[in-house]
Design a protein around this motif. Structure first.
Motif, PDB file in Angstrom:
ATOM      1  N   ALA A  18      13.975 -36.661   0.690  1.00 53.57           N
ATOM      2  CA  ALA A  18      13.119 -36.728   1.876  1.00 53.57           C
ATOM      3  C   ALA A  18      12.911 -38.180   2.297  1.00 53.57           C
ATOM      4  O   ALA A  18      12.945 -38.517   3.484  1.00 53.57           O
ATOM      5  N   ALA A  19      12.711 -39.051   1.311  1.00 54.39           N
ATOM      6  CA  ALA A  19      12.509 -40.478   1.595  1.00 54.39           C
ATOM      7  C   ALA A  19      13.718 -41.066   2.310  1.00 54.39           C
ATOM      8  O   ALA A  19      13.579 -41.872   3.244  1.00 54.39           O
ATOM      9  N   HIS A  20      14.910 -40.660   1.880  1.00 54.80           N
ATOM     10  CA  HIS A  20      16.139 -41.176   2.496  1.00 54.80           C
ATOM     11  C   HIS A  20      16.206 -40.800   3.973  1.00 54.80           C
ATOM     12  O   HIS A  20      16.589 -41.629   4.819  1.00 54.80           O
ATOM     13  N   ILE A  38      16.259 -43.506   7.250  1.00 54.66           N
ATOM     14  CA  ILE A  38      17.322 -43.669   8.244  1.00 54.66           C
ATOM     15  C   ILE A  38      16.982 -42.973   9.569  1.00 54.66           C
ATOM     16  O   ILE A  38      17.761 -43.053  10.525  1.00 54.66           O
ATOM     17  N   GLY A  39      15.861 -42.272   9.602  1.00 50.92           N
ATOM     18  CA  GLY A  39      15.464 -41.583  10.833  1.00 50.92           C
ATOM     19  C   GLY A  39      16.351 -40.410  11.168  1.00 50.92           C
ATOM     20  O   GLY A  39      16.671 -40.173  12.333  1.00 50.92           O
ATOM     21  N   ALA A  40      16.748 -39.641  10.162  1.00 52.41           N
ATOM     22  CA  ALA A  40      17.612 -38.473  10.376  1.00 52.41           C
ATOM     23  C   ALA A  40      16.756 -37.205  10.396  1.00 52.41           C
ATOM     24  O   ALA A  40      16.136 -36.846   9.395  1.00 52.41           O
ATOM     25  N   GLY A  41      16.704 -36.548  11.572  1.00 52.61           N
ATOM     26  CA  GLY A  41      15.921 -35.324  11.693  1.00 52.61           C
ATOM     27  C   GLY A  41      14.442 -35.571  11.857  1.00 52.61           C
ATOM     28  O   GLY A  41      13.659 -34.627  11.935  1.00 52.61           O
ATOM     29  N   VAL A  42      14.055 -36.858  11.900  1.00 49.93           N
ATOM     30  CA  VAL A  42      12.653 -37.226  12.007  1.00 49.93           C
ATOM     31  C   VAL A  42      12.585 -38.668  12.493  1.00 49.93           C
ATOM     32  O   VAL A  42      13.562 -39.419  12.374  1.00 49.93           O
ATOM     33  N   LYS A  54      12.078 -42.442  12.374  1.00 46.90           N
ATOM     34  CA  LYS A  54      12.217 -43.375  11.262  1.00 46.90           C
ATOM     35  C   LYS A  54      10.850 -43.932  10.867  1.00 46.90           C
ATOM     36  O   LYS A  54      10.049 -44.327  11.714  1.00 46.90           O
ATOM     37  N   SER A  55      10.588 -43.957   9.548  1.00 48.42           N
ATOM     38  CA  SER A  55       9.295 -44.435   9.061  1.00 48.42           C
ATOM     39  C   SER A  55       9.446 -44.974   7.647  1.00 48.42           C
ATOM     40  O   SER A  55       9.639 -44.200   6.700  1.00 48.42           O
ATOM     41  N   VAL A  56       9.364 -46.296   7.514  1.00 49.47           N
ATOM     42  CA  VAL A  56       9.445 -46.909   6.193  1.00 49.47           C
ATOM     43  C   VAL A  56       8.234 -46.514   5.356  1.00 49.47           C
ATOM     44  O   VAL A  56       8.337 -46.294   4.139  1.00 49.47           O
ATOM     45  N   ASP A  57       7.078 -46.392   6.000  1.00 52.60           N
ATOM     46  CA  ASP A  57       5.864 -46.016   5.274  1.00 52.60           C
ATOM     47  C   ASP A  57       6.001 -44.622   4.655  1.00 52.60           C
ATOM     48  O   ASP A  57       5.659 -44.411   3.486  1.00 52.60           O
ATOM     49  N   GLN A  58       6.494 -43.672   5.443  1.00 53.27           N
ATOM     50  CA  GLN A  58       6.689 -42.321   4.914  1.00 53.27           C
ATOM     51  C   GLN A  58       7.746 -42.313   3.818  1.00 53.27           C
ATOM     52  O   GLN A  58       7.613 -41.624   2.799  1.00 53.27           O
ATOM     53  N   SER A  59       8.795 -43.105   4.032  1.00 55.75           N
ATOM     54  CA  SER A  59       9.843 -43.209   3.019  1.00 55.75           C
ATOM     55  C   SER A  59       9.260 -43.727   1.708  1.00 55.75           C
ATOM     56  O   SER A  59       9.518 -43.172   0.629  1.00 55.75           O
ATOM     57  N   SER A  60       8.450 -44.778   1.800  1.00 58.41           N
ATOM     58  CA  SER A  60       7.840 -45.362   0.602  1.00 58.41           C
ATOM     59  C   SER A  60       6.938 -44.372  -0.107  1.00 58.41           C
ATOM     60  O   SER A  60       6.919 -44.300  -1.345  1.00 58.41           O
ATOM     61  N   ALA A  61       6.178 -43.590   0.671  1.00 58.34           N
ATOM     62  CA  ALA A  61       5.264 -42.616   0.072  1.00 58.34           C
ATOM     63  C   ALA A  61       6.036 -41.576  -0.747  1.00 58.34           C
ATOM     64  O   ALA A  61       5.633 -41.218  -1.871  1.00 58.34           O
ATOM     65  N   PHE A  62       7.145 -41.100  -0.190  1.00 58.44           N
ATOM     66  CA  PHE A  62       7.966 -40.141  -0.931  1.00 58.44           C
ATOM     67  C   PHE A  62       8.594 -40.790  -2.168  1.00 58.44           C
ATOM     68  O   PHE A  62       8.675 -40.172  -3.234  1.00 58.44           O
ATOM     69  N   LEU A  63       9.042 -42.046  -2.033  1.00 59.93           N
ATOM     70  CA  LEU A  63       9.646 -42.728  -3.171  1.00 59.93           C
ATOM     71  C   LEU A  63       8.635 -42.948  -4.299  1.00 59.93           C
ATOM     72  O   LEU A  63       8.966 -42.802  -5.484  1.00 59.93           O
ATOM     73  N   GLU A  64       7.414 -43.288  -3.941  1.00 59.08           N
ATOM     74  CA  GLU A  64       6.385 -43.490  -4.953  1.00 59.08           C
ATOM     75  C   GLU A  64       6.111 -42.199  -5.724  1.00 59.08           C
ATOM     76  O   GLU A  64       5.993 -42.215  -6.952  1.00 59.08           O
ATOM     77  N   LYS A  65       6.032 -41.090  -4.981  1.00 59.55           N
ATOM     78  CA  LYS A  65       5.807 -39.810  -5.659  1.00 59.55           C
ATOM     79  C   LYS A  65       7.001 -39.451  -6.534  1.00 59.55           C
ATOM     80  O   LYS A  65       6.836 -39.008  -7.677  1.00 59.55           O
ATOM     81  N   GLY A  66       8.205 -39.668  -6.020  1.00 62.20           N
ATOM     82  CA  GLY A  66       9.396 -39.361  -6.802  1.00 62.20           C
ATOM     83  C   GLY A  66       9.480 -40.196  -8.063  1.00 62.20           C
ATOM     84  O   GLY A  66       9.833 -39.695  -9.130  1.00 62.20           O
ATOM     85  N   CYS A  67       9.151 -41.468  -7.941  1.00 67.22           N
ATOM     86  CA  CYS A  67       9.193 -42.341  -9.114  1.00 67.22           C
ATOM     87  C   CYS A  67       8.146 -41.911 -10.138  1.00 67.22           C
ATOM     88  O   CYS A  67       8.404 -41.904 -11.341  1.00 67.22           O
ATOM     89  N   ALA A 105      16.766 -29.795   6.701  1.00 66.84           N
ATOM     90  CA  ALA A 105      16.949 -30.421   5.391  1.00 66.84           C
ATOM     91  C   ALA A 105      15.654 -31.080   4.925  1.00 66.84           C
ATOM     92  O   ALA A 105      15.222 -30.926   3.773  1.00 66.84           O
ATOM     93  N   LEU A 106      15.012 -31.813   5.841  1.00 62.93           N
ATOM     94  CA  LEU A 106      13.770 -32.488   5.499  1.00 62.93           C
ATOM     95  C   LEU A 106      12.680 -31.497   5.107  1.00 62.93           C
ATOM     96  O   LEU A 106      11.926 -31.734   4.153  1.00 62.93           O
TER      97      LEU A 106
END
Length: 321
Positions: free
Chosen positions: A242-244, A248-252, A254-267, A223-224
Motif C-alpha cells: 500500500a505504501a508503494h 508513486i501515486g498509482a490508483g490514488v 501521491k502522498s509521501v505522508d500516507q506512504s510513510s504511515a503504511f511503512l511505519e506500520k509494516g516495519c 489493489a490499494l
C-alpha cells in the motif's frame, strides 16, 4: 435448519469418536455374515448410488457404493453407530462428521469421505475442507485430474460457506494449476472473497492480482483497497505494498505522508521491505526530516529480518553519524 458445526465442537467430536472406536475394538462384537436389509440404515435415494468423493479417493481397488458403506458390518454390529447414521440421515451435521472421524480413525478414507460429503452438503464448512484435503492427497498419489477437480469443488463449497482459508487455497490452486486446473480469473474471485472475509493472505493475493493484471485488468485502486485491508489485518507486506502505491501515486493521489504511515506500520509488524524503504525515506529526507541515525536503525532492523539490501545500506553507513 441443520445445526451448524463450530470449530469448538471438534474436540468433543473427536473424544466421542475415540470412545466409539475404543468400545468397538475392546468389545470385539461378533459380525454376522448375513447382510442386514438396507432399509435398516439407508434410504432409497442413497442406497444404490456411488458417492462421488468416495469413488474418487477409494482406498481399495474398487470404489465402495453408498449401499456398501451404509451396510458396513461394523455399523450393523454397533448400535451407537446405527444411531449416528440415523441422525445423519435426518440432516444432523455433527452425526455425519462423527461418522467421518470414526472411519478416519479406522483409516478407511473412502468411507470417511462419504460421511464428510454428506456433512459438507448439509452446510458444514469444516467437513468440506477436510474432504478437500483428502482429495488433494489422492490427487498427489494418482495425479488424476478428477481428484483435483473434486477437491476444488469442495474447497469452493467451503468458501461459499464463509471459510476464508478454503477461498485462499482454491485461489492459489486455480492460479498455479497445482490441482490440474488453471484459471486465473477464478483465482481472483476466490482471493477477493477471502479478502471480503477478512483473511490477510487473501487480501494480499487479491491486491497483487489487481496490481499485476493476473486474471483481471490492472486496477491500482482495487489493489490499494486489498493491500490496505491486508495491512489492517496485520500483514506487514500488505502495508509495504500500500505504501508503494501511495509513494508513486498509482490508483490514488501521491502522498509521501500516507506512504510513510503504511511503512511505519509494516516495519512495526516486522516486514523487512517496510523497514528498508522507511530507512531510505529518513536517509534522503523524503517527507520527513533527514536522519542518518534513524535510517541506520531501520536498516539494521531490516537486515536482521533478512534483507540483503538493508544489510548493504547498514554496512555503508556504519561509520557515519
Amino acid at each position: 435448519m441443520p445445526k451448524k458445526i463450530m470449530k469448538k465442537d471438534l474436540a468433543l467430536l473427536w473424544g466421542l469418536t475415540l470412545t466409539l472406536f475404543s468400545t468397538i475394538v475392546c468389545a470385539e462384537p461378533a459380525v454376522s455374515t448375513t447382510t442386514a436389509p438396507a432399509a435398516d440404515v439407508t434410504d432409497a435415494a442413497t442406497a444404490t448410488a456411488t458417492t462421488t468423493a468416495a469413488a474418487a479417493s477409494s482406498d481399495s481397488t474398487s470404489a465402495p457404493t453408498a449401499e456398501e458403506i451404509l451396510n458396513d458390518p461394523v455399523i450393523k454390529a454397533t448400535p451407537a453407530l446405527q444411531e449416528l447414521v440415523a441422525q445423519c440421515q435426518k440432516d444432523d451435521q455433527i452425526s455425519c462428521l462423527t461418522m467421518a472421524m470414526f472411519y478416519e480413525r479406522q483409516q478407511k478414507v473412502s468411507y470417511g469421505n462419504y460421511w464428510l460429503e454428506r456433512a459438507c452438503n448439509l452446510g458444514s464448512a469444516i467437513s468440506c475442507v477436510k474432504l478437500s484435503s483428502n482429495l488433494v492427497k489422492a490427487y498427489k498419489n494418482t495425479q488424476q485430474t478428477s481428484d483435483g477437480e473434486l477437491a476444488l469443488v469442495f474447497y469452493g463449497k467451503a468458501c461459499d460457506l464463509n471459510e476464508a482459508v478454503a477461498c485462499v487455497i482454491a485461489g492459489r490452486a486455480y492460479q498455479t494449476g497445482n490441482f490440474g486446473l488453471k484459471d486465473e480469473a477464478k483465482a481472483v474471485q476466490f482471493f477477493v472473497r477471502a479478502s471480503e472475509l477478512h483473511d490477510a493472505m487473501g487480501a494480499l493475493s487479491a491486491g497483487r492480482c489487481y496490481q499485476e493484471g493476473i486474471g483481471v485488468t490492472v486496477d491500482n485502486k482495487q489493489a490499494l483497497e486489498h493491500f490496505s485491508r491486508a495491512c489492517d489485518l496485520q500483514n506487514g507486506y500488505g502495508c509495504y505494498k500500500a505504501a508503494h502505491l501511495y509513494a508513486i501515486g498509482a490508483g490514488v493521489e501521491k502522498s509521501v505522508d500516507q506512504s510513510s504511515a503504511f511503512l511505519e506500520k509494516g516495519c512495526n509488524l516486522d516486514d523487512a521491505s517496510s523497514c528498508l524503504f522507511l530507512g531510505q525515506q529518513y536517509l534522503h529526507g523524503l517527507g520527513k526530516e533527514q536522519s542518518t541515525a534513524q535510517a541506520k536503525a531501520l536498516f539494521a532492523k531490516a537486515c536482521e529480518l533478512k534483507s540483503e539490501k538493508a544489510c548493504a545500506y547498514a554496512a555503508a553507513l556504519k561509520d557515519k553519524n
